[in-house]
Design an enzyme around this catalytic site. Structure first.
Site, PDB file in Angstrom:
ATOM      1  N   CYS A 182     -24.111 -44.091 -12.210  1.00  0.00           N
ATOM      2  CA  CYS A 182     -24.273 -45.527 -12.352  1.00  0.00           C
ATOM      3  C   CYS A 182     -23.082 -46.295 -11.776  1.00  0.00           C
ATOM      4  O   CYS A 182     -22.052 -45.706 -11.430  1.00  0.00           O
ATOM      5  CB  CYS A 182     -24.430 -45.879 -13.826  1.00  0.00           C
ATOM      6  SG  CYS A 182     -22.878 -45.712 -14.711  1.00  0.00           S
ATOM      7  N   CYS A 229     -19.222 -43.716 -19.372  1.00  0.00           N
ATOM      8  CA  CYS A 229     -19.090 -43.530 -17.923  1.00  0.00           C
ATOM      9  C   CYS A 229     -17.617 -43.311 -17.553  1.00  0.00           C
ATOM     10  O   CYS A 229     -17.309 -42.536 -16.646  1.00  0.00           O
ATOM     11  CB  CYS A 229     -19.622 -44.736 -17.180  1.00  0.00           C
ATOM     12  SG  CYS A 229     -21.156 -45.394 -17.860  1.00  0.00           S
ATOM     13  N   ASP A 266     -25.860 -38.331 -15.137  1.00  0.00           N
ATOM     14  CA  ASP A 266     -24.955 -38.652 -14.030  1.00  0.00           C
ATOM     15  C   ASP A 266     -23.962 -37.518 -13.791  1.00  0.00           C
ATOM     16  O   ASP A 266     -23.531 -36.844 -14.718  1.00  0.00           O
ATOM     17  CB  ASP A 266     -24.202 -39.952 -14.332  1.00  0.00           C
ATOM     18  CG  ASP A 266     -25.139 -41.141 -14.284  1.00  0.00           C
ATOM     19  OD1 ASP A 266     -26.294 -40.949 -13.879  1.00  0.00           O
ATOM     20  OD2 ASP A 266     -24.723 -42.248 -14.644  1.00  0.00           O
ATOM     21  N   CYS A 304     -27.241 -39.227 -19.651  1.00  0.00           N
ATOM     22  CA  CYS A 304     -27.748 -40.078 -18.586  1.00  0.00           C
ATOM     23  C   CYS A 304     -28.021 -39.277 -17.311  1.00  0.00           C
ATOM     24  O   CYS A 304     -28.641 -39.784 -16.397  1.00  0.00           O
ATOM     25  CB  CYS A 304     -26.756 -41.204 -18.289  1.00  0.00           C
ATOM     26  SG  CYS A 304     -25.166 -40.587 -17.744  1.00  0.00           S
TER      27      CYS A 304
HETATM   28 FE1  FES Z   1     -24.026 -42.310 -17.259  1.00  0.00          FE
HETATM   29 FE2  FES Z   1     -22.792 -44.379 -16.474  1.00  0.00          FE
HETATM   30  S1  FES Z   1     -24.741 -44.336 -17.345  1.00  0.00           S
HETATM   31  S2  FES Z   1     -22.142 -42.370 -16.285  1.00  0.00           S
END
Ligand code: FES
Length: 127
Positions: free
Chosen positions: A59, A103, A36, A34
């Site tokens: 997120c 996450c 992140d 993702c």
């Molecule tokens: Fe990647 Fe939440 S979508 S940490």
């Protein structure tokens, strides 16, 4: 409702957000899928985590889990903090949707990375 009240609360009012200039350990982890990123700072005194801060470029679930994780390791010993699992964080938040579990893994990894950094600094000092 997809998200529990606790998740919404920690997402909207995240605890311990920010940077720590004089941290004893800093961990940065990312999730390649993702994109992140999470950064965790810890302050340690006599093997106890006295302060924690985090920054997340990620997120809402990443924000909520890292916020909860900082609350859970504050005041704990290094060994206790190492035992913190993403599962425990998710439970403390009254659950997360299955596709958001990764996450919470980020939060666990960020805590471990910060502790690892702290430990390697200690070893460096001893040498
Ligand atoms: Fe990647 Fe939440 S979508 S940490």
């Amino acid at each position: 409702m997809l998200y529990s009240e606790k998740v919404m609360d920690h997402f909207q009012n995240p605890r311990n957000v920010g940077k720590m200039e004089d941290a004893d350990g800093v961990g940065e982890v990312g999730n390649a899928k993702c994109g992140d990123i999470m950064k965790m700072y810890i302050k340690v005194k006599d093997d106890i985590i006295t302060d924690v801060k985090f920054n997340t470029f990620g997120c809402g679930s990443a924000i909520a889990t890292s916020s909860m994780a900082t609350e859970m390791i504050k005041g704990k010993s290094i060994d206790e903090a190492l035992e913190l699992s993403n599962k425990a964080v998710v439970e403390a938040l009254d659950g997360l949707p299955t596709n958001k579990i990764h996450c919470s893994v980020l939060a666990e990894e960020a805590v471990k990375a910060a502790i690892e950094d702290y430990r390697s600094r200690q070893t460096a000092k001893e040498m």
